[in-house]
Enzyme design. Sequence first.
Site: not given
Length: 569
Positions: A183, A272
């Site tokens: 991320e 994810e």
Amino acid sequence: MTQDQNGPVSGERRVLSRRAVLTTVGAVPVAAAAGTLLGATGASAAPATINVSAQRQTIKGYGAMAHAAWIGDLTAAQRETAFGTGEGRLGFSILRIPVGESSADFGRDLATAKRAVELGVTVFASPWNPPASMIETFTRGSQTNAKRLRYSSYAAYAQHLNDFTTYMRNNGVPLYSISVQNEPDYAHDWTWWTTTEMVRFLKENASSISTRVMAPESFQYVKSMSDPILNDAAALANVDIIGAHLYGTSYSNFPYPLFKQKGAGKELWMTEVYYPNSNTNSGDAWPEALDVGEHIHRAMVDAEFQAYVWWYLRRSYGPMREDGQISKRGAMMTHFARFVRPGYTRIDATANPASNVYVSAYRGGNTVVIVAVNKNTSSVSQQFTLSGATASGSVQNWLTDASRTVAPQNALTMSNGSLTVNLPARSIMTFVTSLNGTPPPTTPPPTTPPPSPTPTPTVTPPGGSGPRVAYTMNSWGSGFTASIDITNTGTSAINGWTLAFTLPSGQSITSGWNATYSPSSGQVSARNVDYNAAIAPGATINIGFQATTSGSTAEPTAFTLNGVACTVV
């Protein structure tokens, strides 16, 4: 994803607070409350056509994250539940682990990763931060202590990723891939990367990494993070997997036309998510768990991801509860993971034959798997019709609803490629059958309790026809899957085995199941795993692998089992 704590304390709520902003940056599909009607349908739906010849993406698998430093390691029994494929198991074929920030942290998740590999699981890794010595701070908006990797440390960081890869490989865990950054576009608690920085690292440094490279793992599948990679030939050449997270991503943003245009030869993974929330003990919330079933369906059908990876594997809102038992959310994943194995290919199916009914289908060799989600408050009579092949005979099936969890049901019968079933209200069902009337496969037996060490191989005596091998190849473009049936034709059990064969030039194994394969090309040895070491007289076991090819679709011409020549049928 940021760290949370064991129990409903501030860390867990901080995650929820962070995710709350997603409703302002992307529409979140809203889960219906338990008492809300989802639009009950009539008694029957339109037929769902399954075109077994219309192949889409190759499935790499389903799985979740283990992070021993944050929430503790899995127990030995929990590893078997996570990665075993028998009844009462999740059937996960992918494990995600973190990259330690220093070499002292490299071994934290080794025990779970090593057992996963022994069970045929694909392992990949994602970093949250580089080593502290490589980081500099800067001001980013209101964040005065934002972190980024110093440009002068790019080469050292690539070596750090390589060091982790080497450490895992030397300890029995060959990483399938390693990510550049978890991320990078929502990194308040870790290291930020801009698209310019990501592209530069990929172009200048990623080629030195000794396994597949994944990027960018955007937190919300933000295409402006991955578009520059796809649009830069040099960067794209050094990345193997476009990874993405799906926090708050609307279904309308699941398709990725640019990837389909420029991503030839690359893989597309969802690495994810938790969905639809991380509320404490929501893993068993019903019928909310059915939202997970629809989410996986859309990730496979609308987004055409090849992998679907949950956040924490064991968590009160995850696929495995804190007590090690499979949750209702986990059941949704199991309906895919146990039966849609690595190397299977998604095939065309009528995705939405009725309101709140979702259907996807998959093929591995002669095996066809259909997963159907019914979110309605009443049952639906659903017809499935195969096209492009014929099938008649037994159909194994499993059901999860309010009172049952991946429960095997009585076998059904398909006639001339047609099957009509009753999908119970608020349920998910998986159907497994075989083309051309061959018997449907059975899943491997459970591996709990942990098996004893593999026995010393016994050699079938000379004479007779020797063990029998059937090799079935399913090829496409630059790859193929191979399914191998091994039959013990002797009168005594085979205890421990190695199947040897030579792959034709240009073919290379990338992943396998029910055996360990070494090396990946040339003269290959496939060795038993713990649960299939013994082959009883007259018994048949199945193993298989996925491989790349430079164009050759030739098959191995000879096999030996424990040094004894096999009859090839």
